[in-house]
Write an enzyme that holds these catalytic residues in place. Structure first.
Site, PDB file in Angstrom:
ATOM      1  N   LYS A 187       2.098  -9.224  34.949  1.00 42.86           N
ATOM      2  CA  LYS A 187       3.043  -8.589  35.863  1.00 42.86           C
ATOM      3  C   LYS A 187       3.014  -9.208  37.255  1.00 42.86           C
ATOM      4  O   LYS A 187       3.631  -8.688  38.183  1.00 42.86           O
ATOM      5  CB  LYS A 187       2.764  -7.081  35.900  1.00 42.86           C
ATOM      6  CG  LYS A 187       2.992  -6.491  34.496  1.00 42.86           C
ATOM      7  CD  LYS A 187       2.631  -5.047  34.364  1.00 42.86           C
ATOM      8  CE  LYS A 187       2.867  -4.619  32.900  1.00 42.86           C
ATOM      9  NZ  LYS A 187       2.581  -3.199  32.665  1.00 42.86           N
ATOM     10  N   ASN A 210       3.749  -0.091  28.061  1.00 42.10           N
ATOM     11  CA  ASN A 210       3.658   1.060  27.161  1.00 42.10           C
ATOM     12  C   ASN A 210       4.485   0.900  25.886  1.00 42.10           C
ATOM     13  O   ASN A 210       4.079   1.353  24.815  1.00 42.10           O
ATOM     14  CB  ASN A 210       4.102   2.317  27.918  1.00 42.10           C
ATOM     15  CG  ASN A 210       3.390   3.545  27.389  1.00 42.10           C
ATOM     16  OD1 ASN A 210       2.511   3.445  26.542  1.00 42.10           O
ATOM     17  ND2 ASN A 210       3.808   4.706  27.857  1.00 42.10           N
ATOM     18  N   PRO A 257       7.838  -2.404  35.283  1.00 43.36           N
ATOM     19  CA  PRO A 257       8.429  -3.354  34.325  1.00 43.36           C
ATOM     20  C   PRO A 257       7.342  -3.960  33.434  1.00 43.36           C
ATOM     21  O   PRO A 257       6.226  -4.189  33.882  1.00 43.36           O
ATOM     22  CB  PRO A 257       9.047  -4.433  35.214  1.00 43.36           C
ATOM     23  CG  PRO A 257       9.004  -3.931  36.593  1.00 43.36           C
ATOM     24  CD  PRO A 257       8.002  -2.828  36.663  1.00 43.36           C
ATOM     25  N   GLU A 258       7.691  -4.227  32.179  1.00 46.98           N
ATOM     26  CA  GLU A 258       6.745  -4.921  31.311  1.00 46.98           C
ATOM     27  C   GLU A 258       6.834  -6.419  31.621  1.00 46.98           C
ATOM     28  O   GLU A 258       7.738  -6.883  32.317  1.00 46.98           O
ATOM     29  CB  GLU A 258       7.060  -4.611  29.841  1.00 46.98           C
ATOM     30  CG  GLU A 258       7.054  -3.097  29.610  1.00 46.98           C
ATOM     31  CD  GLU A 258       6.498  -2.645  28.259  1.00 46.98           C
ATOM     32  OE1 GLU A 258       5.900  -3.467  27.550  1.00 46.98           O
ATOM     33  OE2 GLU A 258       6.655  -1.462  27.944  1.00 46.98           O
ATOM     34  N   ARG A 289      -0.883   7.862  30.384  1.00 43.40           N
ATOM     35  CA  ARG A 289       0.393   7.358  29.890  1.00 43.40           C
ATOM     36  C   ARG A 289       0.697   8.003  28.553  1.00 43.40           C
ATOM     37  O   ARG A 289      -0.208   8.371  27.807  1.00 43.40           O
ATOM     38  CB  ARG A 289       0.356   5.817  29.721  1.00 43.40           C
ATOM     39  CG  ARG A 289       0.021   5.056  30.985  1.00 43.40           C
ATOM     40  CD  ARG A 289       1.075   5.204  32.067  1.00 43.40           C
ATOM     41  NE  ARG A 289       2.367   4.690  31.654  1.00 43.40           N
ATOM     42  CZ  ARG A 289       2.730   3.415  31.771  1.00 43.40           C
ATOM     43  NH1 ARG A 289       1.912   2.536  32.297  1.00 43.40           N
ATOM     44  NH2 ARG A 289       3.931   3.018  31.373  1.00 43.40           N
ATOM     45  N   ARG A 301      -8.997 -13.060  36.827  1.00 43.74           N
ATOM     46  CA  ARG A 301      -9.239 -11.635  36.557  1.00 43.74           C
ATOM     47  C   ARG A 301      -8.278 -11.074  35.509  1.00 43.74           C
ATOM     48  O   ARG A 301      -8.441  -9.948  35.058  1.00 43.74           O
ATOM     49  CB  ARG A 301      -9.077 -10.823  37.858  1.00 43.74           C
ATOM     50  CG  ARG A 301     -10.115 -11.157  38.918  1.00 43.74           C
ATOM     51  CD  ARG A 301     -10.162 -10.088  40.000  1.00 43.74           C
ATOM     52  NE  ARG A 301      -8.934 -10.027  40.793  1.00 43.74           N
ATOM     53  CZ  ARG A 301      -8.725 -10.741  41.914  1.00 43.74           C
ATOM     54  NH1 ARG A 301      -9.661 -11.569  42.368  1.00 43.74           N
ATOM     55  NH2 ARG A 301      -7.597 -10.623  42.590  1.00 43.74           N
TER      56      ARG A 301
END
Ligand SMILES: [Zn+2]
Length: 340
Positions: free
Chosen positions: A52, A236, A2-3, A329, A195
């Protein structure tokens, strides 16, 4: 996967479904048994997302401040295979976040695209076990939730390897297959977040941190937009579409993209992603650029400029959209509009 907008929607939904409630937590599969028993009987104090990652604070009582040192944080990253499954009575709704509780969230992300929209959350609505024949374009239809009344509902048996079950008064959320599910203290949460690059969907995000990080790298900007340590939450689809909209070649090295153009990417991404949070759909084509009528063999032209449109004419210049693999990708771009 999932984005980021999906994770922000999930965070809002969990807050609406469970915020301020004492939850029963368990790990039917057993792999999170210790963690689940530590959370059991605690109150969900809120929720937040960074890229995410989903962060859920738990406290002994509803009035414990989120920044109190007694708060335990649950961090979840769905990764490639993680998903949430919801079930509940008719009170188990999150009208502001996602309409009705979704049966299943996550898992396959952008590959779950069928009828319309661009999010794993869209179209996965409450009701019977009908995930597969739902169409994402139907999200709007799911606002009426016809589940059982509160005294008729009973939690279903866990299906599959449920790492974590969150059980509230009106419904249950089962997490399967996450890449990460762990308990942290506030310092641990801060360490994870340090991070991560800034997330355009967070109010505290600093665009200049993204600009500086991208400018310091020789990797291509196409790869950097997918690098969660540079910018968090874009996947993506957003990567391809923002680069097209700003007119930047995905192959240009980060340190050769001007600060001004990097800021333009950020400023373009933020409202696109906010729209994704609000609706569950990734739609990036300006109305003026949508072909009329929409070619029947090119349905994506109504929502995306280049993503999944290999060989179709660019909506702005007619050049066939190109596709190539980049860091494992699929990358889509217009060689004319994104020449430099
Ligand atoms: Zn073009």
């Amino acid at each position: 996967m999932p984005e980021g907008h999906t994770i922000h929607r999930l965070a809002a939904a969990l807050d609406e479904l469970y915020g301020g409630q004492k939850l029963h937590t368990s790990s039917p599969q057993g792999r999170f048994a210790d963690g689940a028993s530590r959370l059991d009987g605690q109150v969900l104090l809120g929720s937040q997302a960074h890229g995410k990652h989903l962060f859920l604070p738990f406290g002994a009582r509803a009035d414990v401040p989120v920044d109190d040192e007694s708060v335990t944080w649950l961090r979840i990253h769905l990764g490639l295979y993680g998903s949430w499954t919801f079930d509940g009575d008719r009170e188990f709704t999150a009208p502001h976040a996602i309409g009705a509780p979704r049966r299943r969230v996550g898992e396959r992300g952008e590959h779950a695209l069928k009828g319309g929209g661009g999010s794993a959350l869209a179209g996965l609505s409450g009701g019977a076990d009908d995930v597969t024949d739902r169409r994402e374009g139907q999200e709007g239809d799911s606002s009426s939730h016809d589940g059982p009344s509160p005294n008729e509902w009973e939690p279903p048996k866990p299906r599959g390897a449920v790492r974590l079950r969150l059980l509230g008064r009106h419904g249950v959320a089962d997490l399967t297959g996450p890449a990460a599910c762990e308990l942290l203290d506030a310092e641990g949460v801060a360490a994870v977040r340090r991070r991560l690059g800034p997330d355009p969907l967070r109010a505290d995000a600093d665009a200049e941190v993204f600009v500086a990080k991208a400018r310091s790298r020789r990797k291509s900007i196409g790869e950097l937009l997918m690098d969660q340590s540079v910018i968090s939450g874009a996947g993506n689809i957003y990567r391809a579409e923002a680069l097209f909209r700003v007119g930047i070649s995905p192959f240009r090295a980060g340190n050769r993209v001007s600060e001004e153009r990097l800021r333009a990417i950020w400023e373009d991404l933020r409202p696109l992603m906010e729209y994704g949070v609000a609706t569950g759909f990734i739609t990036t084509v300006d109305l003026d650029d949508v072909p009329d009528p929409l070619p029947p063999d090119d349905p994506e032209a109504g929502r995306w400029y280049v993503y999944h449109r290999t060989g179709r004419p660019c909506l702005r210049c007619g050049t066939p959209v190109a596709e190539r693999e980049m860091a494992a990708r699929r990358l889509f771009w217009c060689p004319t509009c994104q020449a430099r």
